[in-house]
Design a protein around this motif. Structure first.
Motif, PDB file in Angstrom:
ATOM      1  N   THR A 123       5.238  76.440 -36.182  1.00 54.11           N
ATOM      2  CA  THR A 123       3.985  76.151 -35.494  1.00 54.11           C
ATOM      3  C   THR A 123       3.998  76.663 -34.055  1.00 54.11           C
ATOM      4  OG1 THR A 123       4.839  73.940 -34.933  1.00 54.11           O
ATOM      5  CG2 THR A 123       3.444  74.117 -36.881  1.00 54.11           C
ATOM      6  N   GLY A 124       5.175  77.105 -33.579  1.00 57.44           N
ATOM      7  CA  GLY A 124       5.276  77.642 -32.225  1.00 57.44           C
ATOM      8  C   GLY A 124       5.640  76.610 -31.171  1.00 57.44           C
ATOM      9  N   ILE A 125       5.820  75.355 -31.571  1.00 56.57           N
ATOM     10  CA  ILE A 125       6.203  74.312 -30.604  1.00 56.57           C
ATOM     11  C   ILE A 125       7.652  74.519 -30.167  1.00 56.57           C
ATOM     12  CG2 ILE A 125       6.503  71.814 -30.286  1.00 56.57           C
ATOM     13  CD1 ILE A 125       4.251  71.430 -32.359  1.00 56.57           C
ATOM     14  N   TYR A 126       8.499  74.815 -31.150  1.00 61.66           N
ATOM     15  CA  TYR A 126       9.905  75.122 -30.851  1.00 61.66           C
ATOM     16  C   TYR A 126      10.021  76.636 -30.708  1.00 61.66           C
ATOM     17  CZ  TYR A 126      15.025  75.067 -31.361  1.00 61.66           C
ATOM     18  OH  TYR A 126      16.376  75.214 -31.163  1.00 61.66           O
ATOM     19  N   LYS A 127      10.420  77.105 -29.551  1.00 65.41           N
ATOM     20  CA  LYS A 127      10.330  78.525 -29.222  1.00 65.41           C
ATOM     21  C   LYS A 127      11.483  79.380 -29.742  1.00 65.41           C
ATOM     22  CE  LYS A 127       6.535  77.789 -26.904  1.00 65.41           C
ATOM     23  NZ  LYS A 127       5.247  78.246 -27.455  1.00 65.41           N
ATOM     24  N   ASN A 128      12.634  78.764 -29.986  1.00 58.29           N
ATOM     25  CA  ASN A 128      13.803  79.546 -30.408  1.00 58.29           C
ATOM     26  C   ASN A 128      13.698  79.843 -31.911  1.00 58.29           C
ATOM     27  OD1 ASN A 128      16.367  80.600 -30.991  1.00 58.29           O
ATOM     28  ND2 ASN A 128      17.320  79.378 -29.368  1.00 58.29           N
ATOM     29  N   LYS A 129      13.087  80.981 -32.246  1.00 64.34           N
ATOM     30  CA  LYS A 129      12.836  81.317 -33.649  1.00 64.34           C
ATOM     31  C   LYS A 129      14.126  81.578 -34.427  1.00 64.34           C
ATOM     32  CE  LYS A 129       8.169  83.171 -33.092  1.00 64.34           C
ATOM     33  NZ  LYS A 129       7.282  84.336 -33.320  1.00 64.34           N
ATOM     34  N   GLU A 130      15.097  82.237 -33.797  1.00 66.30           N
ATOM     35  CA  GLU A 130      16.354  82.546 -34.484  1.00 66.30           C
ATOM     36  C   GLU A 130      17.094  81.265 -34.864  1.00 66.30           C
ATOM     37  OE1 GLU A 130      18.744  85.192 -32.213  1.00 66.30           O
ATOM     38  OE2 GLU A 130      17.335  86.875 -32.371  1.00 66.30           O
ATOM     39  N   ARG A 131      17.124  80.309 -33.952  1.00 62.78           N
ATOM     40  CA  ARG A 131      17.804  79.046 -34.251  1.00 62.78           C
ATOM     41  C   ARG A 131      17.040  78.263 -35.311  1.00 62.78           C
ATOM     42  NH1 ARG A 131      20.235  75.612 -29.433  1.00 62.78           N
ATOM     43  NH2 ARG A 131      21.568  77.471 -29.506  1.00 62.78           N
ATOM     44  N   ALA A 132      15.719  78.329 -35.246  1.00 64.61           N
ATOM     45  CA  ALA A 132      14.899  77.627 -36.251  1.00 64.61           C
ATOM     46  C   ALA A 132      15.162  78.202 -37.644  1.00 64.61           C
ATOM     47  CB  ALA A 132      13.425  77.740 -35.899  1.00 64.61           C
ATOM     48  N   GLU A 133      15.289  79.532 -37.740  1.00 67.53           N
ATOM     49  CA  GLU A 133      15.584  80.166 -39.024  1.00 67.53           C
ATOM     50  C   GLU A 133      16.971  79.782 -39.523  1.00 67.53           C
ATOM     51  OE1 GLU A 133      15.004  84.339 -38.664  1.00 67.53           O
ATOM     52  OE2 GLU A 133      12.833  84.188 -38.335  1.00 67.53           O
ATOM     53  N   LEU A 134      17.939  79.712 -38.599  1.00 68.32           N
ATOM     54  CA  LEU A 134      19.299  79.309 -38.969  1.00 68.32           C
ATOM     55  C   LEU A 134      19.314  77.870 -39.481  1.00 68.32           C
ATOM     56  CD1 LEU A 134      22.364  79.754 -39.067  1.00 68.32           C
ATOM     57  CD2 LEU A 134      22.464  79.048 -36.658  1.00 68.32           C
ATOM     58  N   LEU A 135      18.613  76.992 -38.763  1.00 66.10           N
ATOM     59  CA  LEU A 135      18.542  75.591 -39.183  1.00 66.10           C
ATOM     60  C   LEU A 135      17.813  75.450 -40.519  1.00 66.10           C
ATOM     61  CD1 LEU A 135      17.747  73.811 -35.781  1.00 66.10           C
ATOM     62  CD2 LEU A 135      19.907  73.804 -37.042  1.00 66.10           C
ATOM     63  N   GLY A 136      16.831  76.336 -40.741  1.00 73.78           N
ATOM     64  CA  GLY A 136      16.122  76.326 -42.018  1.00 73.78           C
ATOM     65  C   GLY A 136      17.047  76.688 -43.168  1.00 73.78           C
ATOM     66  N   ARG A 137      17.914  77.650 -42.945  1.00 76.53           N
ATOM     67  CA  ARG A 137      18.878  78.054 -43.983  1.00 76.53           C
ATOM     68  C   ARG A 137      19.904  76.943 -44.230  1.00 76.53           C
ATOM     69  NH1 ARG A 137      19.795  82.432 -46.831  1.00 76.53           N
ATOM     70  NH2 ARG A 137      21.883  82.994 -47.504  1.00 76.53           N
ATOM     71  N   ILE A 138      20.371  76.315 -43.143  1.00 77.53           N
ATOM     72  CA  ILE A 138      21.315  75.197 -43.281  1.00 77.53           C
ATOM     73  C   ILE A 138      20.665  74.052 -44.054  1.00 77.53           C
ATOM     74  CG2 ILE A 138      22.590  73.410 -42.006  1.00 77.53           C
ATOM     75  CD1 ILE A 138      22.979  75.480 -39.771  1.00 77.53           C
ATOM     76  N   SER A 139      19.381  73.797 -43.757  1.00 76.46           N
ATOM     77  CA  SER A 139      18.671  72.716 -44.446  1.00 76.46           C
ATOM     78  C   SER A 139      18.581  72.990 -45.943  1.00 76.46           C
ATOM     79  CB  SER A 139      17.275  72.527 -43.847  1.00 76.46           C
ATOM     80  OG  SER A 139      16.392  73.564 -44.227  1.00 76.46           O
ATOM     81  N   LEU A 140      18.377  74.264 -46.317  1.00 75.49           N
ATOM     82  CA  LEU A 140      18.296  74.602 -47.738  1.00 75.49           C
ATOM     83  C   LEU A 140      19.641  74.418 -48.437  1.00 75.49           C
ATOM     84  CD1 LEU A 140      15.988  77.759 -47.737  1.00 75.49           C
ATOM     85  CD2 LEU A 140      15.470  75.507 -48.691  1.00 75.49           C
ATOM     86  N   PHE A 141      20.719  74.706 -47.730  1.00 73.70           N
ATOM     87  CA  PHE A 141      22.054  74.457 -48.301  1.00 73.70           C
ATOM     88  C   PHE A 141      22.268  72.955 -48.502  1.00 73.70           C
ATOM     89  CE2 PHE A 141      23.412  78.795 -46.971  1.00 73.70           C
ATOM     90  CZ  PHE A 141      24.027  79.172 -48.158  1.00 73.70           C
TER      91      PHE A 141
END
Length: 235
Positions: free
Chosen positions: A110-128
């Motif tokens: 949504t753009g509230i959290y600005k660090n896109k790379e970290r958000a993508e990393l956390l998204g991958r960790i969440s899927l694991f």
């Protein structure tokens, strides 16, 4: 009952069902994975529906991690083997972590959290984490089905020549076994969905395969959430 009374009763059940946030989430999940199946990863309307529905579902799941956190610290049924207790608690911990990290992913998209790379990393960790929770659920259901099967065989011996299907305790165990079998099928399908989302086997688990398994899994979830119809009163 008149046809109007029947319609009112059916409509009341539908309202009861749709009032559940979990039910609306699973309906959206079916739309999401149905769209993924249709798009097969190709740009277009179906893919847009997939992405927008996925984002909308994250709103439904805000603070839902508290549910599994409560399950993690809650008591366990007496007599449950230690292995199943540990697997159940691991499932709660992993699912709670997935749901918590998924909120950060939503903030990133949504753009509230600005660090896109970290958000993508956390998204991958969440899927694991979700993959791990699905594996734990599969093992728990296998163990519980085994326990129920042994209990039902023991009950059959005690009933001897009696009709086991006339025994209320046996019917209750059979119903529970069927419910756990359905939950086992769903959890097994979710593992395939997780593999597809993580692209661990992109040649075998394509977006279309992921969408198909996710759609069927969602339909099972929708079925599991159906309210029990009211028992008709004897005249």
């Amino acid at each position: 009952m008149s046809s109007l009374d029947v319609a009112r009763a059916d409509l009341a059940l539908a309202v009861l069902y749709l009032n559940k946030a979990e039910a609306r989430d699973k309906i959206c999940r079916a739309i999401q994975y149905g769209s993924k199946f249709l798009s097969n990863g190709e740009p277009g309307t179906a893919q847009n529906v997939d992405k927008s529905t996925s984002l909308a579902r994250k709103v439904f799941r805000l603070f839902k991690f508290v549910n599994d956190l409560h399950g993690l610290i809650g008591p366990v049924p007496e007599g449950t083997p230690l292995a199943l207790v540990l697997l159940g608690k691991s499932k709660n911990a992993l699912l709670s972590t997935f749901l918590f990290l998924d909120q950060i992913v939503w903030l990133g998209r949504t753009g509230i959290y600005k660090n896109k790379e970290r958000a993508e990393l956390l998204g991958r960790i969440s899927l694991f984490c979700w993959t791990g929770s699905s594996i734990c659920t599969t093992l728990v259901e296998l163990g519980e089905i085994g326990r129920l099967s042994a209990s039902m065989k023991k009950l059959e011996k005690n009933l001897k020549d009696g009709d086991k299907y006339q025994n209320e305790q046996y019917r209750a165990k059979l119903k529970k076994s069927n419910e756990r079998t359905l939950a086992l099928i769903k959890a097994s399908m979710d593992i395939v969905v997780a593999v597809g989302l993580l692209q661990l086997a992109p040649k075998k688990v394509t977006p279309r395969v992921t969408g198909a398994f996710g759609f069927v899994s969602s339909l099972i979830s929708c079925y599991q959430l159906l309210p029990s119809p009211p028992k008709s009163k004897a005249s």
